[in-house]
Structure formats: structure tokens, C-alpha cells
Design an enzyme around this catalytic site. Structure first.
Site, PDB file in Angstrom:
ATOM      1  N   THR A 271     -15.344 -24.846  41.745  1.00 37.60           N
ATOM      2  CA  THR A 271     -15.340 -26.121  41.029  1.00 37.60           C
ATOM      3  C   THR A 271     -14.045 -26.845  41.348  1.00 37.60           C
ATOM      4  O   THR A 271     -12.960 -26.266  41.187  1.00 37.60           O
ATOM      5  CB  THR A 271     -15.466 -25.862  39.511  1.00 37.60           C
ATOM      6  OG1 THR A 271     -16.688 -25.136  39.283  1.00 37.60           O
ATOM      7  CG2 THR A 271     -15.495 -27.154  38.731  1.00 37.60           C
TER       8      THR A 271
ATOM      9  N   ASP B 266     -21.324 -15.300  35.522  1.00 41.98           N
ATOM     10  CA  ASP B 266     -21.737 -16.113  36.668  1.00 41.98           C
ATOM     11  C   ASP B 266     -21.035 -15.700  37.965  1.00 41.98           C
ATOM     12  O   ASP B 266     -20.065 -16.314  38.404  1.00 41.98           O
ATOM     13  CB  ASP B 266     -21.497 -17.596  36.401  1.00 41.98           C
ATOM     14  CG  ASP B 266     -22.340 -18.474  37.318  1.00 41.98           C
ATOM     15  OD1 ASP B 266     -22.805 -17.966  38.366  1.00 41.98           O
ATOM     16  OD2 ASP B 266     -22.532 -19.650  37.005  1.00 41.98           O
TER      17      ASP B 266
ATOM     18  N   ASN C  65     -17.683 -20.620  32.758  1.00 39.07           N
ATOM     19  CA  ASN C  65     -18.178 -19.316  33.213  1.00 39.07           C
ATOM     20  C   ASN C  65     -17.538 -18.159  32.459  1.00 39.07           C
ATOM     21  O   ASN C  65     -17.628 -17.007  32.879  1.00 39.07           O
ATOM     22  CB  ASN C  65     -17.943 -19.150  34.714  1.00 39.07           C
ATOM     23  CG  ASN C  65     -18.870 -20.018  35.539  1.00 39.07           C
ATOM     24  OD1 ASN C  65     -19.911 -20.466  35.054  1.00 39.07           O
ATOM     25  ND2 ASN C  65     -18.506 -20.278  36.785  1.00 39.07           N
TER      26      ASN C  65
ATOM     27  N   LEU D  48     -31.459 -20.600  25.538  1.00 40.25           N
ATOM     28  CA  LEU D  48     -30.004 -20.696  25.397  1.00 40.25           C
ATOM     29  C   LEU D  48     -29.400 -21.715  26.355  1.00 40.25           C
ATOM     30  O   LEU D  48     -28.370 -22.320  26.079  1.00 40.25           O
ATOM     31  CB  LEU D  48     -29.360 -19.323  25.634  1.00 40.25           C
ATOM     32  CG  LEU D  48     -29.744 -18.211  24.660  1.00 40.25           C
ATOM     33  CD1 LEU D  48     -29.128 -16.889  25.094  1.00 40.25           C
ATOM     34  CD2 LEU D  48     -29.302 -18.555  23.242  1.00 40.25           C
ATOM     35  N   GLY D  49     -30.022 -21.882  27.509  1.00 39.90           N
ATOM     36  CA  GLY D  49     -29.502 -22.820  28.504  1.00 39.90           C
ATOM     37  C   GLY D  49     -30.358 -22.795  29.750  1.00 39.90           C
ATOM     38  O   GLY D  49     -31.206 -21.913  29.920  1.00 39.90           O
TER      39      GLY D  49
ATOM     40  N   GLY E  35     -30.576 -24.172  34.204  1.00 35.39           N
ATOM     41  CA  GLY E  35     -30.023 -24.817  35.382  1.00 35.39           C
ATOM     42  C   GLY E  35     -31.144 -25.226  36.306  1.00 35.39           C
ATOM     43  O   GLY E  35     -32.312 -25.304  35.892  1.00 35.39           O
TER      44      GLY E  35
ATOM     45  N   LYS F 268     -13.780 -20.593  35.716  1.00 41.49           N
ATOM     46  CA  LYS F 268     -13.579 -21.797  34.906  1.00 41.49           C
ATOM     47  C   LYS F 268     -14.066 -21.488  33.492  1.00 41.49           C
ATOM     48  O   LYS F 268     -14.840 -20.530  33.291  1.00 41.49           O
ATOM     49  CB  LYS F 268     -14.347 -22.986  35.485  1.00 41.49           C
ATOM     50  CG  LYS F 268     -15.841 -22.749  35.669  1.00 41.49           C
ATOM     51  CD  LYS F 268     -16.509 -23.940  36.342  1.00 41.49           C
ATOM     52  CE  LYS F 268     -18.001 -23.673  36.594  1.00 41.49           C
ATOM     53  NZ  LYS F 268     -18.658 -24.810  37.267  1.00 41.49           N
TER      54      LYS F 268
ATOM     55  N   ASP G  33     -15.329 -18.698  41.364  1.00 37.09           N
ATOM     56  CA  ASP G  33     -15.742 -19.861  40.566  1.00 37.09           C
ATOM     57  C   ASP G  33     -15.324 -19.677  39.110  1.00 37.09           C
ATOM     58  O   ASP G  33     -16.123 -19.861  38.186  1.00 37.09           O
ATOM     59  CB  ASP G  33     -17.254 -20.076  40.671  1.00 37.09           C
ATOM     60  CG  ASP G  33     -17.690 -21.444  40.132  1.00 37.09           C
ATOM     61  OD1 ASP G  33     -16.844 -22.358  40.086  1.00 37.09           O
ATOM     62  OD2 ASP G  33     -18.864 -21.587  39.752  1.00 37.09           O
TER      63      ASP G  33
ATOM     64  N   PHE H 253     -32.404 -23.561  38.839  1.00 35.66           N
ATOM     65  CA  PHE H 253     -33.269 -22.480  39.298  1.00 35.66           C
ATOM     66  C   PHE H 253     -33.587 -21.450  38.232  1.00 35.66           C
ATOM     67  O   PHE H 253     -34.363 -20.531  38.473  1.00 35.66           O
ATOM     68  CB  PHE H 253     -32.620 -21.768  40.490  1.00 35.66           C
ATOM     69  CG  PHE H 253     -32.218 -22.704  41.594  1.00 35.66           C
ATOM     70  CD1 PHE H 253     -33.175 -23.253  42.430  1.00 35.66           C
ATOM     71  CD2 PHE H 253     -30.891 -23.049  41.776  1.00 35.66           C
ATOM     72  CE1 PHE H 253     -32.815 -24.119  43.439  1.00 35.66           C
ATOM     73  CE2 PHE H 253     -30.523 -23.918  42.787  1.00 35.66           C
ATOM     74  CZ  PHE H 253     -31.488 -24.463  43.617  1.00 35.66           C
ATOM     75  N   ALA H 254     -32.978 -21.577  37.069  1.00 33.42           N
ATOM     76  CA  ALA H 254     -33.158 -20.533  36.061  1.00 33.42           C
ATOM     77  C   ALA H 254     -33.050 -21.076  34.641  1.00 33.42           C
ATOM     78  O   ALA H 254     -32.453 -22.125  34.402  1.00 33.42           O
ATOM     79  CB  ALA H 254     -32.122 -19.429  36.271  1.00 33.42           C
TER      80      ALA H 254
END
Length: 425
Positions: free
Chosen positions: A173, A151, A138, A17-18, A20, A135, A133, A22-23
Site C-alpha cells: 500500500t 492478510d 491488515n 463480516l466483510g 472484497g 498496514k 503489505d 474475490f471473497a
């Protein structure tokens, strides 16, 4: 991890699905129930090298703490020697950000999302959690189009405040961060989240950011002075609300309690009492109160959900003490412990109010164990079992040689335990 794998004989792993730094997040399906889930796979080595152990553990504890219809739920955490798995609620609608890429939203749709966002973040604050965070990236949407805040990696707990009662970590952000966070002089986590929600509201209604500049310093100056221009199609009541939310001075910035009383926010809730809106109003408007039990909610949940998270990174085979939580009465727990000790050929050498000392032989060695029952909250007890004499290996054999199974009727949760899975990924 490859598509088509099975995790712990419980979850089918599907498409990516996505991802980053680290994950990676995969689509998953609960084999037994058929429920769709999202599985976040974190590589321990990368987290350790980046010094993000504390952040990862905080994210787990916070997600377990904030249970709300508009917050992405964490179902369980599993670990291997190399990876950590978050099994989470699957938000089929994806990121709110992608929806906004198609343009601004209609006013009633934006208001609905904003209500759900305020409800979720207000709930977080009632539990002493500050997101920090917020936005559109998220914020996710489920299959019904309902908002899900996600998140919590940069979130802070009320315990993180310094002696001045403020948070001091600069994070978030840039385009959504509050001016006082930029100022690095300490800030109120609640007021900072209010500001970020205001920026999100502006984006929902306009389709673009209120504060943007290719030069970061210039953008920060605009944020600190609240220099933005509302589109011509914004009605006066929205302009007034945004002026109060995007107030550079946090001391006079509107609070969430006042936002939910604003006429624009309330529009439709009182005049059109249909089922969905009535439910939404009930979810948003009640003021969160803290009873004595709720005051200790984080500590209680920490114990009850197995929150000795050091086990994610450190092997715990040599512990000299363990704890479990129970909703049974002290007398019921005591009777059960005495019964089990007899079955294991251990004798009671000391018995006092809430305290029991057992002694016996384990693999030919003498072992002495103290067991203390502590009332943590009303109808909630913590039981601590501690080795006071004997070998650690014998103590582990004592625990694993039948006592855990025998205690299943009185144990709510063993502290520090996370399901371990095979490293076949």
C-alpha cells in the site's frame, strides 16, 4: 452463501463480516465446540480469471506455516467445485484501523501493539516469510485486545528471491511501502517490513500518516527522502527510534533485532515484571534459531498438511501416485503394509530397504504398485505409493478399497487432500 447455512455439517454460517473483489468473510461457529470462527469464501472462477491461483495457494501455505499468538490462524481449508473456504480465527475486535479512526493511541497502548507486531513479523522472518503489505487495515484485534496480523495475500517466501538475494515484485500500500520497493531495483523483504512497521508505529502514536499527499508522485518523493515531521508530543526517544526505522537507505536501517533492544521498546518489560509483561518479554526477545529440522520446516509442513494445493483447482481422480506422511518407524510402516497387502490378496514380489512392490488383481486386472519409504527428517517419513503396472481406475480402487482406512494407524496426513463439501451454497 446465505446466512443460516451449515458448512460441511460442522460450521453454522452467520453474518457477513466483510467482502472484497474475490471473497466474502462470514462469521461462523463450530457446531461441536461452539468456537467462533471467520470463514473466508473465495470464488474459484473469479480467482482463475484474475490469474490469482498462485497467490491463493501461497497465502494458504504461508498461513499454515506461521503459527504465532499475534498472527491470525488458519484452522483448515475446504473446497468445492466452485468455492474455496478458509476457516480462520475470529478476531472479535475488528481492524486496528477502525480503532485509529477515533484518534491516536496512548503511548503505552501503542507500545504494546508495536511489541506484538514486531514479535509476529520477526517470527515470520524466522520462517522465511515476508508480509509486504503491513498496514492497520491488515491488523486485527481479538476479544482481549491483542493484535493479530492478517492478510498474507501479498507475502513472499525466501524461495522467491532472485539470484541477487532480493525480492523484485513491487507491491504493498503506497503510504506504507518502503522507498527501495518503489525504486524497483530489488529489495530485502525483512528491511521493507521494518519500514512498514515504522509507519504503523508513527500512525499509532500520532493518529495520522507520516507520508501523505494527494499527488502519488509527490508522496513517493517524500517517502524516498523520508520527509516527515514528528508531532510536538513525541518524546526524544521515540523520535530517535523512528529516525532509525524510517531510514531511506535499507543498508543502514535498523533491524528488528536492534529494535527490540531499544530503550523505548523495552520500557516497562524489565522494571515491571508482572505476569503479562513477563510472558510478552519471553515471546519477543528470544532469537529464533534454525535446527536441521527447522531448515526443512516448510517442506515438512507442506507434506504433512496436505499441501498439494493443485487439488483446489484441478480434479485429482486420475493420479497414478500418492504420498502420505508418518511419524512411525520404517519397520512399523513396512509391517503394516505387508499385513494390509495380504488382506487385499496382494503378494509381495520385491522387498528391499525402504522399498516394497506389491502385485495382485483388482477388478480382474493385474495391478502392480511400488511403495517407497523416505526418511525426510528425524522421526518423520514420507511414503510414496506409485502405480507401475495396471489401470489408473484399478489403482484408485486399490487405494479407496480399504487401504486408506487400514493405514490410519500409521498415516499422519495424506498429501493433497482437502475436505470436500457439498455445493449447497
Amino acid at each position: 452463501m446465505e446466512k443460516g447455512n451449515v458448512l460441511m455439517k460442522r460450521y453454522d454460517i452467520g453474518r457477513l463480516l466483510g467482502q472484497g473483489n474475490f471473497a466474502k468473510v462470514y462469521y461462523g461457529r463450530d457446531i461441536k465446540s461452539g468456537q467462533s470462527v471467520a470463514i473466508k469464501v473465495i470464488h474459484k472462477e473469479k480467482v482463475l480469471k484474475a490469474g490469482l491461483i498462485e497467490q491463493t495457494m501461497r497465502e494458504i501455505s504461508i498461513m499454515r506455516l506461521v503459527k504465532h499468538p499475534n498472527i491470525l490462524q488458519l484452522y483448515e481449508v475446504m473446497a468445492t467445485k466452485t468455492k474455496i473456504y478458509f476457516v480462520m480465527e475470529y478476531a472479535k475486535g475488528g481492524e486496528l484501523f477502525k480503532k485509529l479512526c477515533k484518534g491516536r493511541l496512548k503511548e503505552d497502548v501503542a507500545r504494546r501493539y508495536f511489541r506484538q507486531l514486531v514479535s509476529a513479523i520477526r517470527f515470520c522472518h524466522s520462517r522465511g516469510v515476508y508480509h509486504r503489505d503491513l498496514k492497520p487495515e491488515n491488523i486485527l484485534l481479538d476479544e482481549n485486545g491483542d493484535l493479530k496480523v492478517s492478510d498474507f495475500g501479498l507475502s513472499a517466501l525466501a524461495e522467491s528471491k532472485l539470484q541477487d538475494g532480493l525480492l523484485h515484485t513491487t507491491c504493498g500500500t503506497p503510504a506504507y511501502v518502503a522507498p527501495e520497493v518503489i525504486g524497483r531495483k530489488g529489495y530485502d523483504g525483512e528491511k521493507a517490513d521494518v519500514w512498514s512497521c515504522g509507519v504503523i508505529l508513527f500512525v499509532l502514536l500520532s493518529g495520522y500518516l507520516p507520508f501523505f499527499d494527494s499527488n502519488l508522485i509527490r508522496m513517493y518523493r517524500k517517502i524516498c527522502k523520508a520527509e516527515y515531521k514528528s508531532p510536538s508530543w513525541f518524546p526524544p526517544n521515540i523520535r530517535k527510534l523512528l529516525t532509525r526505522i524510517l531510514e531511506p537507505n535499507p543498508h543502514i536501517r535498523i533491524s528488528f533485532d536492534k529494535i527490540i533492544e531499544h530503550p523505548w521498546f523495552m520500557e516497562g518489560l524489565e522494571t515491571k515484571p508482572c505476569d503479562n509483561e513477563s510472558k510478552e518479554k519471553e515471546m519477543i526477545l528470544p532469537v529464533m534459531t534454525k535446527s536441521t529440522t527447522n531448515t526443512n520446516a516448510f517442506a515438512i509442513i507442506s507434506l504433512s498438511m496436505g499441501f498439494d494445493l493443485s487439488g483446489l483447482f484441478i480434479e485429482n481422480d486420475n493420479k497414478e501416485e500418492v504420498q502420505f506422511t508418518s511419524k512411525n518407524s520404517p519397520s512399523e510402516i513396512m509391517i503394516k503394509l505387508e499385513e494390509i497387502s495380504g488382506n487385499l490378496n496382494f503378494r509381495v514380489v520385491k522387498k528391499d530397504e525402504g522399498l516394497l512392490r506389491l502385485e495382485g488383481n483388482m477388478s480382474g486386472d493385474c495391478l502392480c504398485v511400488d511403495i517407497e519409504i523416505i526418511e525426510f527428517a528425524c522421526s518423520f517419513h514420507v511414503v510414496e505409493m506409485k502405480k507401475v503396472k495396471g489401470d489408473v481406475v484399478c489403482f484408485q480402487k486399490f487405494l479407496n478399497g480399504g487401504i486408506r482406512t487400514a493405514l490410519k494407524d500409521v498415516v499422519w496426513s495424506w498429501q493433497g487432500e482437502l475436505p470436500m463439501v457439498n455445493d449447497g451454497d
